[in-house]
Design a protein around this motif. Structure first.
Motif, mmCIF file in Angstrom:
data_model
loop_
_atom_site.group_PDB
_atom_site.id
_atom_site.type_symbol
_atom_site.label_atom_id
_atom_site.label_comp_id
_atom_site.label_asym_id
_atom_site.label_seq_id
_atom_site.Cartn_x
_atom_site.Cartn_y
_atom_site.Cartn_z
ATOM 1 N N GLU A 139 26.516 3.738 17.749
ATOM 2 C CA GLU A 139 25.286 3.057 17.347
ATOM 3 C C GLU A 139 24.488 2.535 18.533
ATOM 4 O OE1 GLU A 139 26.268 0.216 14.280
ATOM 5 O OE2 GLU A 139 26.737 1.812 12.842
ATOM 6 N N LYS A 140 25.100 2.465 19.711
ATOM 7 C CA LYS A 140 24.403 2.019 20.927
ATOM 8 C C LYS A 140 24.062 3.188 21.850
ATOM 9 C CE LYS A 140 26.922 -2.354 21.044
ATOM 10 N NZ LYS A 140 27.920 -3.127 21.783
ATOM 11 N N SER A 141 24.291 4.416 21.381
ATOM 12 C CA SER A 141 24.225 5.580 22.270
ATOM 13 C C SER A 141 22.837 6.180 22.464
ATOM 14 C CB SER A 141 25.170 6.667 21.752
ATOM 15 O OG SER A 141 24.729 7.134 20.493
ATOM 16 N N VAL A 142 21.848 5.758 21.708
ATOM 17 C CA VAL A 142 20.500 6.338 21.845
ATOM 18 C C VAL A 142 19.826 5.712 23.065
ATOM 19 C CG1 VAL A 142 18.257 6.640 20.751
ATOM 20 C CG2 VAL A 142 20.335 6.739 19.364
ATOM 21 N N ILE A 149 9.921 8.976 15.527
ATOM 22 C CA ILE A 149 10.785 10.156 15.567
ATOM 23 C C ILE A 149 11.978 9.882 14.658
ATOM 24 C CG2 ILE A 149 12.207 11.637 17.025
ATOM 25 C CD1 ILE A 149 10.480 10.739 19.404
ATOM 26 N N TYR A 150 12.199 10.769 13.703
ATOM 27 C CA TYR A 150 13.339 10.652 12.797
ATOM 28 C C TYR A 150 14.370 11.696 13.218
ATOM 29 C CZ TYR A 150 9.959 8.011 10.130
ATOM 30 O OH TYR A 150 9.012 7.090 9.754
ATOM 31 N N ILE A 151 15.578 11.231 13.506
ATOM 32 C CA ILE A 151 16.631 12.100 14.053
ATOM 33 C C ILE A 151 17.864 12.035 13.158
ATOM 34 C CG2 ILE A 151 18.178 12.482 16.020
ATOM 35 C CD1 ILE A 151 16.042 11.147 17.800
ATOM 36 N N LEU A 206 20.921 8.758 9.833
ATOM 37 C CA LEU A 206 19.494 9.019 10.013
ATOM 38 C C LEU A 206 18.952 7.844 10.813
ATOM 39 C CD1 LEU A 206 16.826 10.510 9.430
ATOM 40 C CD2 LEU A 206 16.665 9.173 7.315
ATOM 41 N N ILE A 207 18.302 8.143 11.934
ATOM 42 C CA ILE A 207 17.754 7.071 12.759
ATOM 43 C C ILE A 207 16.255 7.272 12.950
ATOM 44 C CG2 ILE A 207 19.932 6.611 13.954
ATOM 45 C CD1 ILE A 207 18.810 8.144 16.373
ATOM 46 N N ALA A 208 15.571 6.157 13.156
ATOM 47 C CA ALA A 208 14.138 6.179 13.465
ATOM 48 C C ALA A 208 13.977 5.605 14.868
ATOM 49 C CB ALA A 208 13.361 5.350 12.458
ATOM 50 N N THR A 236 14.501 1.786 15.915
ATOM 51 C CA THR A 236 13.958 0.795 14.971
ATOM 52 C C THR A 236 14.746 0.709 13.671
ATOM 53 O OG1 THR A 236 12.409 2.399 14.049
ATOM 54 C CG2 THR A 236 11.618 1.037 15.880
ATOM 55 N N LYS A 237 15.446 1.781 13.302
ATOM 56 C CA LYS A 237 16.191 1.760 12.032
ATOM 57 C C LYS A 237 17.312 2.779 12.080
ATOM 58 C CE LYS A 237 16.019 1.271 7.245
ATOM 59 N NZ LYS A 237 15.868 0.178 6.425
#
Length: 172
Positions: free
Chosen positions: A50-53, A115-117, A123-125, A138-139
């Motif tokens: 969860e901290k990898s982006v 950007i939705y990935i 699913l991350i924004a 952001t999400k």
């Protein structure tokens, strides 16, 4: 007549029961392990996942996936690693800008500046600022997608608790 009907019922029951004899165990909980796979899963602890982006310096393209164009930016997926970001103002000569790291990612979509990935199971924004080349997560919606399968189609089993499969590597 009653004996004949009883005999038919017994024979049908025996025939149906024989379907559950070994090697066909009728245990519905049986899941075939990926022991036949030529790949082994790469796990990442959920907290680290969860901290990898992050945004890193540009890298050479290794195993590319999908390509997405937004305005003058070109996004090229590095399969299960992230996205190469290119300045595509001159399509004949795109320039590498940065690498948007998102382990387990295979696809993206862009709407406005968001950007939705699909990052492995989540699913991350991400809000990407092309002027400063920064990204802000952001999400995150966890467990939106199924677990990543191996390139030869197997699922991982015995996934450690609070871990996510982010890639598969070829066995030696």
């Amino acid at each position: 007549m009653k004996n004949q009907k009883f005999l038919y019922v017994v024979l049908i029951c025996i025939a149906l029961q024989s379907c559950c004899l070994p090697p066909f165990d009728c245990n519905d909980d049986f899941v075939e392990p990926f022991s036949g796979s030529n790949y082994e899963p790469v796990f990442l602890n959920r907290t680290d996942f969860e901290k990898s982006v992050s945004v890193k310096n540009s890298l050479a393209i290794g195993t590319s996936g999908k390509i997405y164009v937004k305005d003058n930016l070109l996004f090229i997926n590095e399969l299960n690693k992230g996205f190469h970001v290119y300045d595509n103002a001159d399509p004949a000569n795109p320039k590498a800008i940065k690498f948007l790291e998102a382990p387990g990612s295979t696809d993206l979509a862009i709407r406005r500046d968001m950007i939705y990935i699909n990052q492995a199971t989540d699913l991350i924004a991400v809000e990407y600022n092309s002027e400063t080349n920064t990204a802000n997560l952001t999400k995150r919606i966890p467990n939106t997608f199924p677990q990543l399968r191996s390139p030869d189609g197997f699922d991982a089993y015995d996934v450690p608790e609070n871990s996510v499969v982010v890639d598969w590597k070829l066995k030696n």
